[in-house]
Scaffold this active site. Structure first.
Site, PDB file in Angstrom:
ATOM      1  CG  HIS A   1      -0.147   0.462   2.273  1.00 18.76           C
ATOM      2  ND1 HIS A   1       1.095   0.266   2.806  1.00 18.76           N
ATOM      3  CD2 HIS A   1      -0.238  -0.352   1.215  1.00 18.76           C
ATOM      4  CE1 HIS A   1       1.712  -0.661   2.092  1.00 18.76           C
ATOM      5  NE2 HIS A   1       0.928  -1.054   1.129  1.00 18.76           N
TER       6      HIS A   1
ATOM      7  CE  LYS B   1      -2.557  -3.734 -10.362  1.00 17.57           C
ATOM      8  NZ  LYS B   1      -1.294  -4.138 -10.909  1.00 17.57           N
TER       9      LYS B   1
END
EC number: 4.1.1.31
Length: 883
Positions: A138, A546
């Protein structure tokens, strides 16, 4: 408790002093004085002195463009040093390690004391342990690799300085080395100039294996073995290694056009090359160690007359030759040369294992167990953990890419358009083709570049040595056909074995439908025959949070897992849940032990498979000692969760969670999706747009170049809010929902849930941690410097919400202040705040200057841009998590 902290504090202040001297030598007294003034104001501001807080703001606003970078770098580097001291503290005999008796020993004692658990049951649970850690690149690991190496050395110096019996001369040498390392770091650019390529990311992963895991894993197994002998009188079998490492670096192509089939092929070769390199070093040691003559008849028969004089060495030298030949062939392949495979090429773990194990058995049989259990045992365990591939890789691709590829194919064949078929028609077609003996792909077909790429990737999987690719993960999986489509594409590529294919359910709706999708799949005879009683399913944490906010997402994740566990149990399928959680709370991160014990009962029966992301890899596996402690924590938690599972939640608790989920999701989406001011506010109050300039990962920050919050990847979304200290994604909606349920007269129920249900208490604990890291006065300062006045009311509303949320969480948890039961983390946050606050104030100032210049049509000042990047990296270090 305080003695523990005093050791940490004195290391932090010693490193700070050395950094100060370095700054003075490099830039002169006046810059150091400026930095010191700012530090003192920040400390006083934290202690509640408003006049000094005002002075801090004014001082930072008035810095000249020349002073910006040195000040930003000073605080940023200080935070890196503080993190290093803290990392050392967690393994130092004077620090946490002292007050933290061995995790595994503690777990085993707890299990032994349960009357319902026999020693045999505990042994069986140990033998069925399975832990697979999936390293992902990431883009959140902000710190450059060269600086990480220097920090590892600083750590080693701290360890030696801790030795009471150290001579003055040695003490002075170590201090000199520390000064050199800190000076080297100061004179190194902390911001990468170029984005890393996927191959660079993979090399970063291999560096973690070489510098830490290679030593850490055998050490962990020795520790585990020792505790088992002591507590259960039981020795681990030699071949028992419950931990594996897999990587997404070079395999994860979801939303990353830079990861192609060629890149994956290259990374697979590179990984095997690195494995031969590391095993060669091990074998070299064994060649010199295993000089013994006495051997069993079996071993002597294996080496023949030629090797009878030094049978062990003879076998090791043979293995060394094979490793060297393998390495040379891989090196040529990496350079693009096509060579026939040499004789003796190592492709399977057994080929490494057999000669080593033959030596081990012979040494044991000849009464040389003490030698067998030395370096040789460590190498045998590395063969089981890392083996020929070093780390296996996962392939990850988005479901629509497979649908589009099949659509293009069916249109070419003139049998209709797969993309527009109903789910039932898709399944009928896929099952018919999967059962068919003839190939589906026409020979002379020239597909589009996108489809070619999907087919080439399947080709790479089919050609790779079996065991080097762990799983094929389908992101944004929604239907049974999404899974069957991948099996068909792999069949067409000529794959000779059943590759585990794992659907990833990651939005709220997909999590809610996950059980239906898997139930339909398990009802297909062909599919049941293929999977041979084993299924992997991946649960997405970051995208669901999210999409719906943390409270609704975490409940959907819990329910999806719960339903899948029950469905698979009924069907006699061994389910492995693969958790895609991140480092930050908004991406599902939580202290490992708490997170695992808060999952539904039975969720770890098939072992634990979890992603370890970006910056968390360094915090959890950056040093061999920390690796031992992280793996031990996981081991203890898995044993406990499997043998003492948490109770099933009461029906009334489930109903309350349903209610909390609906309310919190409505509140969250009401702001993020429906409030027209929200996106402009987000864009101006955070460095979201500037983040795109940071050369972090190889993957673009957006799935689509235009669009609002929904098109942003989960990581930049969270990263941006962490920077301005509002931490919004990690709490928005949760507190409002709790407040509403309290007002409905259910506070007692909530308190009982907090007390008796690990899932719920972990949720509240994570909220407390976020609130402890958030800072409303800083978030307000960002608004004042950066946001259009018309949007100020929205900022104020969000900050008021957070204040209300803190009150309700403390009331339900019965805590007088945040983090009351984790004083060590509270202390760590306070320690860093003094250095993070100036970076936040400075960042708001830099964003203001940079945007002002843009408005006036001027070129951005490179000093401002560079300082801005440094504040972003520094705040990430201060918050101990990025996105």
């Amino acid at each position: 408790m305080n003695e523990q902290y005093s050791a940490l504090r004195s290391n932090v202040s010693m490193l700070g002093k050395v950094l100060g001297e370095t700054i003075k030598d490099a830039l002169g007294e006046h810059i150091l004085e400026r930095v010191e003034t700012i530090r003192k104001l920040s400390k006083s501001s934290r202690a509640g002195n408003d006049a000094n807080r005002q002075e801090l703001l004014t001082t930072l606003q008035n810095l000249s463009n020349d002073e910006l970078l040195p000040v930003a770098r000073a605080f940023s580097q200080f935070l890196n040093l503080a993190n290093t001291a803290e990392q050392y503290h967690s393994i130092s005999p004077k620090g946490e390690a002292a007050s933290n008796p061995e995790v595994i020993a503690r777990t085993l004692r707890k299990l032994k004391n349960q009357p319902e658990l026999s020693e045999d049951t505990i042994k069986k649970a140990v033998e069925s342990l399975s832990l697979e850690l999936v390293l992902t690149a990431h883009p959140t690991e902000i710190t450059r690799r060269t600086l990480i190496h220097k920090m590892v050395e600083v750590n080693a110096c701290l360890k030696q300085l801790d030795n009471k019996d150290i001579a003055d001369y040695e003490h002075n040498q170590l201090m000199r080395r520390l000064r050199q390392l800190i000076a080297q770091s100061w004179h190194t650019d902390e911001i990468r100039k170029l984005r890393p390529s996927p191959v660079d990311e993979a090399k970063w992963g291999f560096a973690v294996v070489e510098n830490s895991l290679w030593q850490g894993v055998p050490n962990y197994l020795r520790e585990l073995n020792e505790q088992l002998e002591e507590n259960l009188g039981y020795k681990l079998p030699v071949e028992f290694v419950p931990v594996r490492f897999t990587s997404w670096m070079g395999g994860d192509r979801d939303g990353n056009p830079n990861v192609t089939a060629d890149i994956t092929r290259h990374v697979l070769l590179l990984s095997r090359w690195k494995a031969t390199d590391l095993f060669l070093k091990d074998i070299q040691v064994l060649v010199s160690e295993l000089s013994m003559v006495e051997a069993t008849p079996e071993l002597l028969a294996l080496v023949g007359e030629e090797g009878a004089a030094e049978p062990y060495r003879y076998l090791m030298k043979n293995l060394r030759s094979r490793l060297m030949a393998t390495q040379a062939w891989l090196e040529a392949r990496l350079k693009g040369e096509e060579l026939p495979k040499p004789e003796g090429l190592l492709t399977q773990n057994e080929e490494l294992w057999e000669p080593l194990y033959a030596c081990y058995q012979s040494l044991q049989a000849c009464g040389m167990g003490i030698i067998a259990n030395g370096d040789l045992l460590d190498t045998l365990r590395r063969v089981k953990c890392f083996g020929v591939p070093l780390v296996r890789i996962d392939i990850r691709q988005e479901s629509t890419r497979h649908t589009e590829a099949l659509g293009e194919l069916t249109r070419y064949l003139g049998i209709g358009d797969y993309e527009s078929w109903s789910e039932a028609d898709k399944q009928a077609f896929l099952i018919r083709e999967l059962n068919s003996k003839r190939p589906l792909l026409p020979r002379n077909w020239q597909p589009s570049a996108e489809t070619r790429e999907v087919l080439d990737t399947c080709q790479v999987i089919a050609e790779a040595p079996q065991g080097s690719i762990a799983a094929y993960v389908i992101s944004m999986a929604k239907t049974p056909s999404d899974v069957l489509a991948v099996h068909l594409l792999l069949k067409e590529a000529g794959i000779g074995f059943a590759m585990p294919v794992a659907p990833l359910f990651e939005t709220l709706d997909d999590l809610n439908n996950a059980n239906d999708v898997m139930t339909q799949l398990l009802n297909i005879d062909w599919y049941r025959g293929l999977i041979q009683g084993k299924q992997m399913v991946m649960i997405g944490y970051s995208d669901s949070a999210k999409d719906a906010g943390v409270m609704a997402a975490s409940w959907a994740q819990y329910q999806a897992q719960d339903a899948l566990i029950k469905t698979c149990e009924k069907a006699g399928i061994e389910l492995t849940l693969f958790h895609g959680r991140g480092g930050s709370i908004g991406r599902g991160g939580a202290p490992a032990h708490a997170a695992l014990l808060s999952q539904p009962p039975g969720s770890l029966k098939g072992g634990l498979r979890v992603t370890e992301q970006g910056e968390m890899i360094r915090f959890k596996y950056g040093l061999p000692e920390i690796t031992v402690s992280s793996l031990s924590l996981y081991t203890g938690a898995i044993l406990e969760a499997n043998l003492l599972p948490p109770p099933e939640p009461k029906e009334s608790w489930r109903r309350i969670m349903d209610e909390l989920s609906v309310i919190s999701c409505d509140v969250y989406r009401g702001y993020v999706r429906e409030n027209k001011d929200f996106v402009p506010y987000f864009r101006s109050a955070t460095p979201e747009q500037e983040l795109g300039k940071l050369p972090l990962g190889s993957r673009p920050a957006k799935r689509r170049p235009t669009g609002g919050v929904e098109s942003l990847r989960a990581i930049p979304w969270i990263f941006a809010w962490t920077q301005n200290r509002l931490m919004l994604p990690a709490w928005l909606g949760a507190g409002t929902a709790l407040q509403k349920v309290v007002e409905d007269g259910k506070q007692n129920e909530l308190e009982a849930m907090c007390r008796d249900w690990p899932f719920f208490s972990t949720r509240l604990g994570m909220l407390e941690m976020v609130f402890a890291k958030a800072d409303l006065w800083l978030a307000e300062y960002y608004d004042q410097r950066l946001v259009d006045k018309a949007l100020w009311p929205l900022g104020k509303e969000l900050r008021n919400l957070q204040e209300e949320d803190i009150k309700v969480v403390l009331a339900i948890a019965n805590d007088s202040h945040l983090m009351a039961d984790l004083p060590w983390i509270a202390e760590s946050i306070q320690l860093r705040n003094i250095y993070t606050d100036p970076l936040n104030v400075l960042q708001a100032e830099l964003l203001h200057r940079s945007r002002q210049a843009e408005k006036e049509g001027q070129e951005p000042d490179p000093r401002v841009e560079q300082a801005l990047m440094v504040t972003i990296a520094g705040i990430a270090a201060g918050m101990r998590n990025t996105g």
